[in-house]
Design an enzyme around this catalytic site. Structure first.
Site, PDB file in Angstrom:
ATOM      1  CG  HIS A  17     -10.312   0.257  13.472  1.00  0.00           C
ATOM      2  ND1 HIS A  17     -11.224   0.114  14.492  1.00  0.00           N
ATOM      3  CD2 HIS A  17      -9.308   1.007  13.971  1.00  0.00           C
ATOM      4  CE1 HIS A  17     -10.801   0.769  15.567  1.00  0.00           C
ATOM      5  NE2 HIS A  17      -9.639   1.316  15.267  1.00  0.00           N
ATOM      6  CG  HIS A 106      -0.483   8.716  15.005  1.00  0.00           C
ATOM      7  ND1 HIS A 106      -0.832   7.409  15.264  1.00  0.00           N
ATOM      8  CD2 HIS A 106      -0.953   9.438  16.040  1.00  0.00           C
ATOM      9  CE1 HIS A 106      -1.488   7.344  16.394  1.00  0.00           C
ATOM     10  NE2 HIS A 106      -1.577   8.569  16.899  1.00  0.00           N
ATOM     11  CG  ASP A 402      -2.782   0.737  25.388  1.00  0.00           C
ATOM     12  OD1 ASP A 402      -3.219   0.057  26.331  1.00  0.00           O
ATOM     13  OD2 ASP A 402      -2.801   0.360  24.202  1.00  0.00           O
TER      14      ASP A 402
END
Length: 461
Positions: A17, A106, A402
């Site tokens: 980002h 993650h 996704d």
């Protein structure tokens, strides 16, 4: 580090980002026709928001070449490419709970332990957004490989969850047996089940019945080998146009429909699903790769396992080949039916269980492999996990993600395969150029004489 390749090097930059992402390509040959539209075509296949099966994040991924190209021709100097992040939403990650919890599966925890600091939004460098630079750099390499050698690279989704595009008779029969087993009644002497167990079994049965049927047992020639002749025919002929005809990017229409159903079910349940991508490289000249630590298949494995969410790499006959005998698995050499093949070889192999590489060096046959991808780690469900301080709690993540990474992973797999071959090719061209220069000098008559004295089986003119 953030670079891949030695002779043709791609360095990527940017986080999920931040303001922009991109790549710097060093070692591109001068004089190559190149414009932004060639790069844009592959970025368009990778970008989010392509269909209802991918993240709704709306990024156009418009590339801008900053250097190294003038009037549509490469200069031989570093090529810098930039893609602005237009639909960034760092506020999706401003929830204070994300400051307390490392997200399951993650890189939050490992990045923090490694660097002592981590990106506050998204996955930072571990996000698949980083792969934009890889795809952009590979588009340049692919242009060279196509123009100079006619090399083609095509990848496709070969499995999603339990749904597979069968590559041999055994896999086709396994799916058919699974379908039959699901329709069989429970044994009378089976222990009684609780209501919860019965409900869970019924859900599983219904799920598999939806995605497995006798129709999934694709036509096969019956060979009990790693890949049937029908599947090898698919590898030899499948095109990107065929692959892209389906949102799930599987070239078989019936299998693609079942894959789509699986992904849609996971999406609606706020869950995710994994699978595999298969890739084939055609017209790769023999002689690429090094005989020890930089074998071509090792370089390809390095390239593939550097892609986010990858969990496995299977080359040529893969693990199925480990169950064969040498008399079955050995690739017998045969004369090329056209006299000389597209790579200039008078020989080809009968079966290509080697996957186009022997001794770490390409042999001129099609190179093929399969890459496994895990389910996307971010799911919009409550997950019991632990905070950074060790206390337990419940984490709920937000954002746009996704349900299955596979359709968008296809061009990324192609890109990393192209970069691996491009780097190996430039290394081999360097070696051949050095040898040619040595033999062309009159001072090296002794070297030429020694070369000519070698048996024909030990040299290639």
């Amino acid at each position: 580090m953030s670079s891949f390749g030695t002779h043709f090097r791609v360095t990527t930059f940017g986080e999920s980002h931040c303001r922009s992402v991109g790549a710097i390509v060093d070692g591109c040959p001068p004089g190559l026709d190149l414009n932004e539209s060639l790069i844009q075509a592959q970025l368009r296949r990778r970008r989010p928001g392509q269909s209802a099966l991918t993240t709704p994040r709306d990024e156009k991924d418009q590339v801008a070449i900053q250097s190294g190209v003038e009037r549509g021709v490469t200069l031989g100097t570093p090529i810098c490419m930039l893609v602005q992040n237009m639909d960034q939403r760092p506020h999706d990650y401003k929830d204070e709970t994300l400051d307390l919890y490392p997200r399951p599966s993650h890189a939050d925890y490992t990045y923090l332990r490694k660097y002592g600091v981590k990106a506050s939004s998204g996955g930072g460098r571990s996000s698949a957004r980083e792969t934009i630079g890889r795809v952009a750099g590979a588009a340049i390499a692919e242009q060279y490989l196509k123009l100079a050698y006619g090399i083609e690279c095509v990848a496709f989704v070969s499995s999603v969850g339990p749904v597979k595009l069968p590559k041999n008779a055994t896999e086709a029969k396994t799916q058919a047996r699974m379908a039959a087993a699901l329709q069989a009644p429970r044994l009378e002497n089976s222990p009684p089940q609780s209501e919860e167990e019965e409900e869970e079994e019924e859900k599983t049965r219904a799920y598999l019945q939806r995605h497995h049927s006798d129709k999934s047992a694709a036509a096969d020639d019956g060979l009990q080998y790693p890949t049937s002749s029908a599947y090898r025919g698919l590898l030899a002929a499948v095109s990107r146009e065929q692959v892209d005809a389906s949102p799930v990017r599987c070239p078989d229409e019936a299998t693609a429909a079942r894959m789509t159903s699986v992904i849609e079910e996971c999406r609606d349940a706020h869950d995710s699903i994994g699978g595999t991508v298969t890739c084939v490289l055609r017209n790769v000249p023999p002689g690429l790769g090094e005989p020890a630590f930089d074998k071509l298949e090792a370089t390809l494995a390095h390239a593939m396992l550097s892609i986010p969410a990858t969990k496995g790499f299977e080359f040529g006959s893969g693990f199925d080949g480990a169950a064969m005998r040498g008399s079955q698995h050995n690739d017998k050499f045969v004369p090329h039916p056209n006299g000389l093949g597209p790579t200039g070889s008078a020989l080809r192999t009968e079966t290509n269980w080697s996957g186009g590489i022997q001794g770490g060096i390409s042999n001129g046959e099609d190179i093929y492999f399969t890459v496994a991808f895990k389910p996307a780690a971010t799911i919009s469900q409550e997950q019991e996990t632990a905070q950074y301080d060790g206390s337990s709690g419940v984490l709920v993540t937000r954002g746009r993600h996704d349900p299955c990474v596979l359709p968008r992973a296809v061009p990324i797999v192609e890109s990393m395969a192209v970069l691996a071959v491009m780097d190996a090719l430039m290394g081999q061209l360097s070696r051949e150029g050095a040898t040619s220069s040595l033999r062309s000098r009159e001072l090296d008559a002794r070297h030429t004489e020694a070369w000519d004295a070698l048996p024909s089986s030990m040299r290639l003119r």
